[in-house]
Design a protein around this motif. Structure first.
Motif, PDB file in Angstrom:
ATOM      1  N   LYS A  68     -14.794  16.057 -66.226  1.00 34.39           N
ATOM      2  CA  LYS A  68     -15.300  17.202 -67.155  1.00 34.39           C
ATOM      3  C   LYS A  68     -16.681  17.520 -66.982  1.00 34.39           C
ATOM      4  O   LYS A  68     -17.099  18.450 -67.688  1.00 34.39           O
ATOM      5  N   GLU A  69     -17.591  16.555 -66.222  1.00 32.10           N
ATOM      6  CA  GLU A  69     -18.826  16.767 -66.125  1.00 32.10           C
ATOM      7  C   GLU A  69     -19.233  18.238 -65.285  1.00 32.10           C
ATOM      8  O   GLU A  69     -20.122  18.632 -65.325  1.00 32.10           O
ATOM      9  N   HIS A  70     -18.269  18.471 -64.602  1.00 33.47           N
ATOM     10  CA  HIS A  70     -18.674  19.644 -63.571  1.00 33.47           C
ATOM     11  C   HIS A  70     -17.336  20.746 -63.496  1.00 33.47           C
ATOM     12  O   HIS A  70     -16.441  20.172 -63.611  1.00 33.47           O
ATOM     13  N   PRO A  71     -17.523  21.909 -63.598  1.00 32.26           N
ATOM     14  CA  PRO A  71     -16.508  23.040 -63.638  1.00 32.26           C
ATOM     15  C   PRO A  71     -15.704  22.899 -62.381  1.00 32.26           C
ATOM     16  O   PRO A  71     -14.744  23.299 -62.184  1.00 32.26           O
ATOM     17  N   GLN A  72     -16.268  22.203 -61.251  1.00 30.30           N
ATOM     18  CA  GLN A  72     -15.877  22.438 -59.810  1.00 30.30           C
ATOM     19  C   GLN A  72     -16.126  21.304 -58.987  1.00 30.30           C
ATOM     20  O   GLN A  72     -17.264  21.016 -59.154  1.00 30.30           O
ATOM     21  N   TYR A  73     -15.308  20.769 -58.171  1.00 28.78           N
ATOM     22  CA  TYR A  73     -15.552  19.603 -57.380  1.00 28.78           C
ATOM     23  C   TYR A  73     -14.534  19.584 -56.346  1.00 28.78           C
ATOM     24  O   TYR A  73     -13.672  20.059 -56.204  1.00 28.78           O
ATOM     25  N   ILE A  74     -14.916  18.467 -55.363  1.00 29.87           N
ATOM     26  CA  ILE A  74     -13.874  18.164 -54.219  1.00 29.87           C
ATOM     27  C   ILE A  74     -13.661  16.652 -54.526  1.00 29.87           C
ATOM     28  O   ILE A  74     -14.352  15.627 -54.707  1.00 29.87           O
ATOM     29  N   ILE A  75     -12.332  16.282 -54.690  1.00 30.98           N
ATOM     30  CA  ILE A  75     -11.877  15.143 -55.031  1.00 30.98           C
ATOM     31  C   ILE A  75     -11.251  14.460 -53.462  1.00 30.98           C
ATOM     32  O   ILE A  75     -10.630  15.078 -52.767  1.00 30.98           O
ATOM     33  N   VAL A  76     -12.053  13.248 -53.356  1.00 35.64           N
ATOM     34  CA  VAL A  76     -11.353  12.333 -52.180  1.00 35.64           C
ATOM     35  C   VAL A  76     -10.995  11.076 -52.630  1.00 35.64           C
ATOM     36  O   VAL A  76     -11.527  10.538 -53.551  1.00 35.64           O
ATOM     37  N   ALA A  77      -9.925  10.808 -51.651  1.00 36.58           N
ATOM     38  CA  ALA A  77      -9.127   9.557 -52.513  1.00 36.58           C
ATOM     39  C   ALA A  77      -8.551   8.730 -51.118  1.00 36.58           C
ATOM     40  O   ALA A  77      -8.636   9.431 -50.038  1.00 36.58           O
ATOM     41  N   SER A 143     -11.656  27.367 -57.823  1.00 38.38           N
ATOM     42  CA  SER A 143     -10.887  26.130 -57.646  1.00 38.38           C
ATOM     43  C   SER A 143     -11.540  24.968 -57.480  1.00 38.38           C
ATOM     44  O   SER A 143     -12.466  25.084 -56.468  1.00 38.38           O
ATOM     45  N   SER A 144     -11.108  23.873 -57.604  1.00 36.15           N
ATOM     46  CA  SER A 144     -11.218  22.511 -56.996  1.00 36.15           C
ATOM     47  C   SER A 144     -10.470  22.055 -55.826  1.00 36.15           C
ATOM     48  O   SER A 144      -9.591  23.169 -55.557  1.00 36.15           O
ATOM     49  N   VAL A 145     -10.984  21.312 -55.162  1.00 33.63           N
ATOM     50  CA  VAL A 145     -10.165  20.805 -53.886  1.00 33.63           C
ATOM     51  C   VAL A 145      -9.722  19.463 -53.892  1.00 33.63           C
ATOM     52  O   VAL A 145     -10.822  18.566 -54.322  1.00 33.63           O
ATOM     53  N   ILE A 146      -8.728  19.074 -53.575  1.00 36.94           N
ATOM     54  CA  ILE A 146      -8.393  17.405 -53.220  1.00 36.94           C
ATOM     55  C   ILE A 146      -7.890  17.193 -51.684  1.00 36.94           C
ATOM     56  O   ILE A 146      -6.845  18.051 -51.360  1.00 36.94           O
ATOM     57  N   ILE A 177     -21.390  21.786 -54.302  1.00 34.24           N
ATOM     58  CA  ILE A 177     -20.557  21.170 -55.196  1.00 34.24           C
ATOM     59  C   ILE A 177     -20.423  19.711 -54.973  1.00 34.24           C
ATOM     60  O   ILE A 177     -20.306  19.226 -53.979  1.00 34.24           O
ATOM     61  N   PRO A 178     -20.268  18.922 -56.307  1.00 37.67           N
ATOM     62  CA  PRO A 178     -20.095  17.434 -56.015  1.00 37.67           C
ATOM     63  C   PRO A 178     -18.664  16.963 -55.557  1.00 37.67           C
ATOM     64  O   PRO A 178     -17.628  17.497 -55.650  1.00 37.67           O
ATOM     65  N   VAL A 179     -18.850  15.836 -55.096  1.00 39.31           N
ATOM     66  CA  VAL A 179     -17.639  15.029 -54.710  1.00 39.31           C
ATOM     67  C   VAL A 179     -17.206  14.101 -55.685  1.00 39.31           C
ATOM     68  O   VAL A 179     -18.013  13.276 -56.001  1.00 39.31           O
ATOM     69  N   ILE A 180     -16.041  13.865 -56.027  1.00 38.64           N
ATOM     70  CA  ILE A 180     -15.703  13.145 -56.819  1.00 38.64           C
ATOM     71  C   ILE A 180     -14.778  11.714 -56.106  1.00 38.64           C
ATOM     72  O   ILE A 180     -13.774  12.307 -55.638  1.00 38.64           O
ATOM     73  N   PRO A 181     -15.305  10.675 -55.946  1.00 34.97           N
ATOM     74  CA  PRO A 181     -14.379   9.605 -55.381  1.00 34.97           C
ATOM     75  C   PRO A 181     -13.454   9.211 -56.158  1.00 34.97           C
ATOM     76  O   PRO A 181     -13.598   8.682 -57.561  1.00 34.97           O
ATOM     77  N   VAL A 182     -12.071   8.715 -55.773  1.00 33.75           N
ATOM     78  CA  VAL A 182     -10.918   8.359 -56.477  1.00 33.75           C
ATOM     79  C   VAL A 182     -10.373   7.129 -56.013  1.00 33.75           C
ATOM     80  O   VAL A 182     -10.136   7.414 -54.517  1.00 33.75           O
TER      81      VAL A 182
END
Length: 247
Positions: A68-77, A143-146, A177-182
């Motif tokens: 919720k901290e950013h409106p858009q991001y790239i998720i990496v897992a 859109s965000s990306v996974i 845009i930020p990357v969010i590690p999962v």
């Protein structure tokens, strides 16, 4: 025990198919009516919840606040199991999944995947180029990306990950845009990638880590993001699976 796992796995397959077919009319509506695809991608989250509820598997997601901290991001897992895809579907914002082209060939499911997400043939230079172009376009559209930055299920010794590729981090720097590690902690234990397709009954754990923001000169920023994300996810995998071994 193996017989019970086989029965449970057949049951899981039935739940997977039925839950998809129930939602299929809604997927079709969001695909065929212009401007509704983002809602179709949100349906992936609903589908995943129905699927795991049907399997009686509890899904624990830690730190959803970071989404919720950013409106858009790239998720990496990390990617060790075919179960990773429905689990990642629980990130139910407007997120486009980048997956292998074979997913687009699955009857009925492939139609939904190709229309709402992006399929890539990693063995084709042309396909990789087209995927990069489409990914930039969906980011420009908001859109965000996974992504699975290992480039598929490549580890031969889970929970130890393979090395990350640069693609996700190049995109993050270019689009700022930020990357969010999962971390997907136990999927390799629930559905191992051993070609047996036998499910084990175990709760799913997902850990969402703080966003990594591109900062500094391009080359250094990309290398730092990639290193930080790999280290963060790997440390969580070691921690959770060591606890699993002890328990």
């Amino acid at each position: 025990m193996k017989v019970l796992r086989r029965i449970y796995s057949i049951y899981g397959t039935i739940i997977f198919i039925l839950s998809f077919l129930i939602l299929l009319p809604f997927f079709i509506i969001t695909i065929e009516i212009p401007g509704l695809k983002k809602y179709g991608r949100r349906l992936n989250g609903i589908w995943s919840k129905v699927f795991f509820t049907g399997l009686f598997i509890r899904v624990k997601v830690e730190n959803k606040k970071y989404l919720k901290e950013h409106p858009q991001y790239i998720i990496v897992a990390n990617h060790f199991s075919y179960l990773d895809i429905p689990v990642i579907g629980l990130m139910s914002k407007d997120a486009v999944f980048i997956g292998k082209s074979s997913l687009g060939k699955v009857p009925v499911f492939g139609y939904m995947f190709k229309k709402l997400h992006i399929a890539v043939d990693r063995s084709s230079f042309r396909s990789r180029g087209e995927t990069l172009k489409k990914t930039k376009e969906v980011i420009d559209e908001g859109s965000s990306v996974i992504l699975f930055p290992e480039g598929g299920i490549r580890s031969t010794n889970p929970p130890e990950m393979a090395q990350f590729k640069d693609g996700a981090f190049n995109l993050a720097f270019e689009k700022q845009i930020p990357v969010i590690p999962v971390t997907l902690s136990y999927n390799h234990l629930i559905l191992p990638d051993d070609n047996k397709f036998l499910l084990n009954y175990k709760p799913v754990k997902v850990v969402i880590h703080p966003p990594v923001v591109p900062n500094g000169p391009e080359k250094e920023a990309i290398a730092e993001m990639k290193s930080n994300c790999h280290k963060t996810i790997q440390q969580q995998l070691w921690k959770d699976n060591q606890q699993a071994i002890k328990s």
